[in-house]
Enzyme design. Structure first.
Site, PDB file in Angstrom:
ATOM      1  N   LEU A  25       0.833  -1.204   0.000  1.00  0.00           N
ATOM      2  CA  LEU A  25       0.000   0.000   0.000  1.00  0.00           C
ATOM      3  C   LEU A  25       0.868   1.255   0.000  1.00  0.00           C
ATOM      4  CD1 LEU A  25      -2.575  -1.131   2.711  1.00  0.00           C
ATOM      5  CD2 LEU A  25      -2.897  -1.139   0.244  1.00  0.00           C
ATOM      6  N   GLN A  26       1.958   1.202   0.735  1.00  0.00           N
ATOM      7  CA  GLN A  26       2.876   2.340   0.806  1.00  0.00           C
ATOM      8  C   GLN A  26       4.285   1.791   0.876  1.00  0.00           C
ATOM      9  OE1 GLN A  26       0.291   4.278   4.082  1.00  0.00           O
ATOM     10  NE2 GLN A  26       1.925   5.706   3.660  1.00  0.00           N
ATOM     11  N   ASP A  40       2.859  12.988  17.703  1.00  0.00           N
ATOM     12  CA  ASP A  40       2.983  13.071  16.245  1.00  0.00           C
ATOM     13  C   ASP A  40       1.611  12.935  15.597  1.00  0.00           C
ATOM     14  OD1 ASP A  40       3.961  13.251  13.714  1.00  0.00           O
ATOM     15  OD2 ASP A  40       5.124  11.394  13.753  1.00  0.00           O
TER      16      ASP A  40
END
Ligand code: NAG
Ligand code: NAG
Ligand code: NAG
Length: 542
Positions: free
Chosen positions: A267-268, A400
């Site tokens: 996917l990434q 984050d």
């Protein structure tokens, strides 16, 4: 994108098109090529693969030597993974062409990449396995699915993206140069006038807090400034040096057998790591399986890879054991000896929120009617605020929060996740400020940047930036500011500009998240309330 990409036309070879090494999705097992020649052209066809254990030699349905047909025709190349090992295959199809029996040969090399995965025995027995259909449809993404035959438009799409990136890069450089000039001028102005003049977008912090109290109808429980988080629990951001063994020991209780996991598409992909779409076989009933995200570090057995694996395991545990509908914590790990460690999280079918927003922006540019509504975006923001409010109550500091660390599904349900591998997958969002630590500088509150202080109010700051990302459909904040200048820029009172089409009320919410004094920023509970009222008001107008 609709168009045609050609490799050879009118005796001219398109070397640019040939230079691409295109990724073949794992469920596609055939490639199709269209060809014809006006005069007599002889060809020789050959294939090279870099790992014969992972893939059998490709098969074409034309002979390996012959004459290019005079009429437009299609030939097919079948690719078969052996299912013996996990490997990213690079394959080259070589086509040698000779014109009119001359001695000159034109050699064309078509490069493709394909992920081959290890198949489990029980899958190998199921003949239908390869055909498992994972159709991915999103209302705001209308690219043709990458299906056989591969339309030339998909290739054009990849090339367009490449060209766009190059153009954006050039523009960024020009902006950076222009910006350096303007920075000098601003500094000059500041030294001549009194500080605190509301230049640009600076907003005196006292005003921003007043805004929330005065303009937000407070008919629910009145929130006093003392009832928030247990008086600013400050955390120093010291990444303790953990060894791989220690990191593995901490996740031992959620470790499962590698045999239960099947990997599908990438996917990434980053330099060190990848996120896969995968399947996890049920422990009790092996006929059942559920979809998962799988995070893994690429297979290079050196020190860098060990550091990456340790960091991935450590950061994956940020939300571990928390249960909330807007949080996505780690569910399992595979840490068997000799195998590369993998982290598993429940699957949400539209994947990463930042990538989703960017797809929405592309789709909107092509077809404004498909634009995602402001109300939907505010609904996403509310869900993120709910998840963060839960974290704040549990005294967990995310450190984050950003669109890249959220995921979304087809019901527009948004979940906050940890930042494992994000530095690698979104390298443009992180910067080293002189030391070796990569920080999400553009999402960080001033006190975090300057003193390494992290707290729920600094998460609120990041939430404001995330809200801005939602309203701009995934733009990069402060894109024209040098990361080294960020602290000075924020100290001077500058903030990100109001996005086009972003209502003033919503921008005011972002702006109060960016108050210099952490105590003056709203609490997540207030943000949920305020955004919910705004969401309802939007509904009333539609
Ligand atoms: C194509 O030509 C090159 C150079 O002459 C040669 O090395 C290669 O084997 C040829 N490929 C095929 C498929 O015949
Ligand atoms: C090869 O396959 C393509 C697509 O399936 C088909 O259109 C074509 O007729 C086939 N060619 C031959 C020579 O069988
Ligand atoms: C073959 O290539 C040579 C050098 O590249 C060129 O001079 C010659 O004209 C070519 N011959 C044909 C028939 O195209």
């Amino acid at each position: 994108v609709d168009g045609e990409l050609y490799y050879v036309r009118n005796d001219i070879v398109n070397h640019y098109a040939l230079s691409f090494n295109l990724l073949v999705p794992s469920e596609i097992n055939s490639l199709y090529f269209t060809w014809h020649a006006k005069s007599k052209v002889e060809y020789k066809l050959g294939f090279q693969i870099d790992n014969p254990v992972a893939m059998d030699p490709p098969q074409a349905n034309i002979s390996l030597q012959g004459e290019v047909p005079r009429s437009r025709s299609v030939f097919q190349v079948d690719l078969f993974c052996t299912g013996k090992i996990d490997f990213e295959i690079t394959l080259t199809m070589q086509l040698n062409l000779t014109l009119n029996s001359s001695k000159n040969i034109t050699v064309l090399n078509f490069k493709r990449r394909k992920m081959c995965f290890k198949r489990l025995e029980q899958e190998a027995k199921q003949p239908g396995y390869q055909g498992k259909n994972n159709t991915f449809s999103s209302p705001c993404l209308h690219l043709d699915p990458i299906n056989a035959p591969p339309t030339t438009s998909t290739r054009v799409f990849y090339i367009s993206v490449g060209v766009c990136c190059a153009v954006i890069f050039l523009v960024a450089i020009i902006l950076a140069v222009l910006h350096l000039h303007s920075m000098k001028r601003v500094e000059l102005d500041d030294s001549m006038s009194d500080s605190g003049s509301s230049q640009g977008l600076s907003q005196p912090s006292t005003q921003t807090t007043q805004y929330l109290r005065a303009d937000t109808p407070n008919n629910a429980t009145p929130v006093t400034s003392s009832s928030g988080y247990p008086s600013l629990r400050i955390e120093k951001n010291d990444l303790k040096s953990v060894t791989l063994l220690e990191a593995k020991a901490k996740v031992k209780d959620i470790a499962i057998s590698r045999e239960r996991v099947t990997l599908k598409d990438v996917l990434q992909e980053g330099t060190f790591g990848r996120i896969f779409h995968g399947f996890l076989v049920d422990e009790k009933d092996p006929s059942k399986e559920k979809q998962v995200f799988v995070k893994a570090v690429k297979d290079t057995l050196d020190h860098a890879s060990e550091v990456q694996v340790t960091m991935m395991l450590t950061e994956s545990c940020k939300l571990r054991g928390l249960h909330h509908r807007n949080l996505l914590p780690i569910s399992h790990v595979c840490i068997e000896d000799g195998e590369k460690p993998m982290v598993l999280l429940p699957y949400l079918n539209w994947g990463n929120l930042k990538l989703f927003l960017r797809q929405c922006k592309l789709a909107e540019a092509n077809n404004p009617q498909q634009a995602i509504s402001q109300q939907d975006l505010v609904h996403m923001a509310i869900q993120i605020a709910c998840g963060m409010s839960y974290l704040a109550r549990r005294e967990v500091i995310h450190k984050d929060l950003a669109a890249r660390n959220c995921v979304i599904d087809d019901t527009l349900q948004v979940k906050i996740t940890d930042n494992a591998l994000s530095r690698d997958l979104f390298p443009m969002d992180y910067h080293c400020l002189g030391d070796n630590e990569n920080r999400p500088v553009r999402w960080m509150a001033l006190e975090s940047l300057v003193n390494n202080d992290f707290s729920s109010p600094s998460d609120v700051w990041a939430f404001g930036v995330t809200l801005w990302e939602l309203m701009t459909l995934g733009q990069t904040p402060y894109v024209d500011i040098d990361p080294f200048e960020m602290a000075a820029y924020l100290k001077d009172g500058y903030r990100i500009a109001q996005p086009i089409n972003c209502p003033d009320e919503l921008f005011a919410v972002m702006a109060c998240c960016w108050a210099l004094d952490p105590e003056e920023r709203p609490k997540f509970q207030q943000l949920v309330q305020c955004l919910t009222e705004f969401h309802a008001a939007l509904g009333a107008y539609v």
